[in-house]
Design an enzyme around this catalytic site. Structure first.
Site, short mmCIF file in Angstrom:
data_model
loop_
_atom_site.label_atom_id
_atom_site.label_comp_id
_atom_site.label_asym_id
_atom_site.label_seq_id
_atom_site.Cartn_x
_atom_site.Cartn_y
_atom_site.Cartn_z
N LYS A 69 0.85 -1.20 0.00
CA LYS A 69 0.00 0.00 0.00
C LYS A 69 0.88 1.24 0.00
O LYS A 69 1.92 1.27 0.67
CB LYS A 69 -0.93 -0.02 1.22
CG LYS A 69 -2.00 1.06 1.21
CD LYS A 69 -2.97 0.90 2.37
CE LYS A 69 -4.04 2.00 2.39
NZ LYS A 69 -5.01 1.85 3.48
N SER A 102 -9.84 1.81 2.49
CA SER A 102 -9.00 2.60 1.62
C SER A 102 -7.95 1.78 0.87
O SER A 102 -7.32 2.30 -0.05
CB SER A 102 -8.31 3.70 2.44
OG SER A 102 -7.49 3.13 3.42
N SER A 160 -9.98 -0.49 6.71
CA SER A 160 -9.48 -0.45 5.33
C SER A 160 -8.82 -1.72 4.81
O SER A 160 -8.45 -1.77 3.65
CB SER A 160 -8.47 0.69 5.18
OG SER A 160 -9.17 1.88 5.11
N1 GLN Z 1 -13.28 4.45 6.20
C1 GLN Z 1 -12.48 4.79 7.33
C2 GLN Z 1 -12.01 6.22 7.22
O1 GLN Z 1 -12.28 6.85 6.23
C3 GLN Z 1 -11.36 3.84 7.51
C4 GLN Z 1 -10.20 4.06 6.64
C5 GLN Z 1 -8.98 3.29 7.02
O2 GLN Z 1 -9.06 2.26 7.71
N2 GLN Z 1 -7.83 3.75 6.59
O3 GLN Z 1 -11.40 6.73 8.09
#
Ligand code: GLN
Length: 467
Positions: free
Chosen positions: A68, A145, A170
């Protein structure tokens, strides 16, 4: 990836240099169609192949690994999906990357993500980046994400594992939308050294893979104490792969009642319930449980903590040290504002403003400190329930991958609410896994299992039983 492949690489029955060239060609082709990569690191991959050929060993020998974009890889542009970090090439490898290289993993590049992890659908990619498309239907999102990681795992037909990151879901959310396995470890189990922070008290690095076995193998490599990271746990690492295929007879599953009710798609509910029945057939015992604190307050608690922490973390990105610079005009405040105005995306700006507000004198006690207190209550609730149950189960996401045109219509609040099932274990730092459990309306649905702190092995056992 199979142990057969790795053995062949070790015995030089597979020419790993040639194999890697072919894999790179495939990644380029997939990327041109689906936009899973922010960078393809061809030179590094070739170097890795050469190393594996020379050494001929390592648990991952020759396996392609994508990373990532928020995880630092030495010499490879690492932007966390943001334009503000354009051109930033770390001078060191994150601890997880060092460990993967040591085991013969071949780093093929950096995967697409929501900018800094801000999203659940990978549509909040940074300025100038392309949005990853769902591997099963290009009109739909990959989830986020870590969308690029999940999409590539699904599409790659060569041995490959991806390293993803979760702050609030995510890893499991995109795994569920793309029909692959996502494993988010206990907070502190895997070193965050070299991770570009979203929210320090919430961030976890973990694998996305085609099977539970591959996810377990990767976790075994990256887990464990790191003297360079103060929140990294000193406890010994379980032999996770030994738990693949173990009997689940008598395992107590706490079925989270609220997760199947209003707000969860009927067909997703049906698929996950079917999966639970199959687990019961294999000897598990299902009991209903309720988690009123987590169900009600995990989302607001999560977003307050995440935004407060991220608004301080992002303050260092001001065009002076890392990434983009702009022409120097005016004083510091003007320069700082200009760099951030031009290079942060809309969602990043929204979170900086909300987080800064919630930390301000006069607001801090009412929001940030209160959220920390709520977090303690949520942790207590989970711990109490997990004294009676081995794992807790629910759908991973309340719906399957939505279409882009439907996501566009969501308000920020509706966006945040899509994390209703995943925010809880993340706030509590509990390990969780998403395992594919069939299709609902033609798209993959995922079953999520949550374990107590450091109980990743139970999740692996359950995941492989379901497979
Ligand atoms: N959807 C969550 C956020 O926008 C989690 C994102 C994540 O785990 N990086 O914060």
């Amino acid at each position: 990836m199979t142990s057969e492949f790795i053995n062949k690489v070790r015995n030089q029955e597979i020419d790993i240099a040639e194999h890697t060239e072919k894999a790179l060609e495939k990644v380029k082709r997939i990327d041109s169609e689906y936009h899973y990569m922010n960078t393809i690191s061809e030179d590094l991959a070739r170097e890795g192949a050469k190393h594996v050929k020379a050494i001929g060993e390592g648990v991952l020998a020759g396996t392609a690994v994508s990373i990532k974009d928020c995880i630092c890889v030495k010499g490879v542009e690492s932007t966390a999906g943001s334009k503000i970090l354009e051109g930033y090439r770390p001078v060191f490898d994150a601890t997880v990357v060092q460990r993967i290289k040591k085991e013969g993993g071949i780093i093929i590049g950096k995967t697409a993500q929501d900018e800094f992890g801000f999203g659940s659908f990978s549509v909040n990619v940074g300025i100038g980046k392309e949005t990853p498309l769902n591997p099963l239907d290009k009109e739909r999102v990959c989830g986020g994400s870590s969308g690029g990681s999940a999409g590539l795992v699904r599409k790659a037909d060569f041995p490959h594992i991806s390293l993803a990151e979760s702050t609030g879901g995510s890893i499991v959310a995109p795994a569920s939308f793309c029909g692959v396995v996502g494993l988010c470890p206990t907070y502190g189990r895997v070193s965050r050294h070299g991770l570009i922070d979203y929210a320090n008290s919430l961030d976890k690095i973990g694998p996305i893979a085609k099977t539970t076995m591959q996810a377990a193998l990767m976790l075994e490599i990256i887990a464990g104490h790191d003297p360079d990271e103060s929140t990294s746990l000193k406890r010994p690492v379980d032999p996770y792969t030994d738990h693949v295929g173990r009997d689940i007879k008598g395992m107590k599953l706490g079925v989270i009642r609220r997760a199947f009710g209003e707000g969860t798609d009927d067909e997703v509910t049906r698929k996950v319930k079917d999966a639970i029945s199959r687990l019961e057939d294999a000897g598990a015992e299902a009991h209903e449980v309720s988690l009123p604190m987590a169900s009600e307050y995990a989302v607001p608690c999560y977003y307050l903590i995440a935004m407060c922490e991220t608004s301080t973390n992002l303050a260092k990105l001001c065009g002076m040290r890392y990434g983009r610079h702009e022409s120097l005009e005016g004083g510091f405040n003007e320069y700082f504002s200009k760099v951030r105005e031009l290079n942060f995306g809309k969602e990043a700006k929204r979170r900086i403003i909300l987080g800064t507000f919630a930390r301000m004198a006069g607001c801090r006690d009412a929001y940030y400190i209160k959220a920390l207190k709520v977090r303690s209550r949520i942790i207590q609730e989970y711990k109490k329930t997990l004294k009676q149950m081995d794992v807790l189960v629910s759908p991973t996401m309340p719906f399957t991958a939505p279409r882009f045109r439907d996501v566009e219509k969501l308000t920020p609040l509706q966006n945040y609410m899509s994390d209703i099932l995943t925010a809880g274990p993340n706030v509590a730092g509990l390990p969780h896994i998403s395992i594919p459990c069939g299709k609902a309306g033609g798209m993959p649905a995922g079953l999520m299992a949550i374990g107590d702190h450091l109980q990743e092995s139970k999740l692996i056992q359950l995941g492989s039983a379901l497979e």
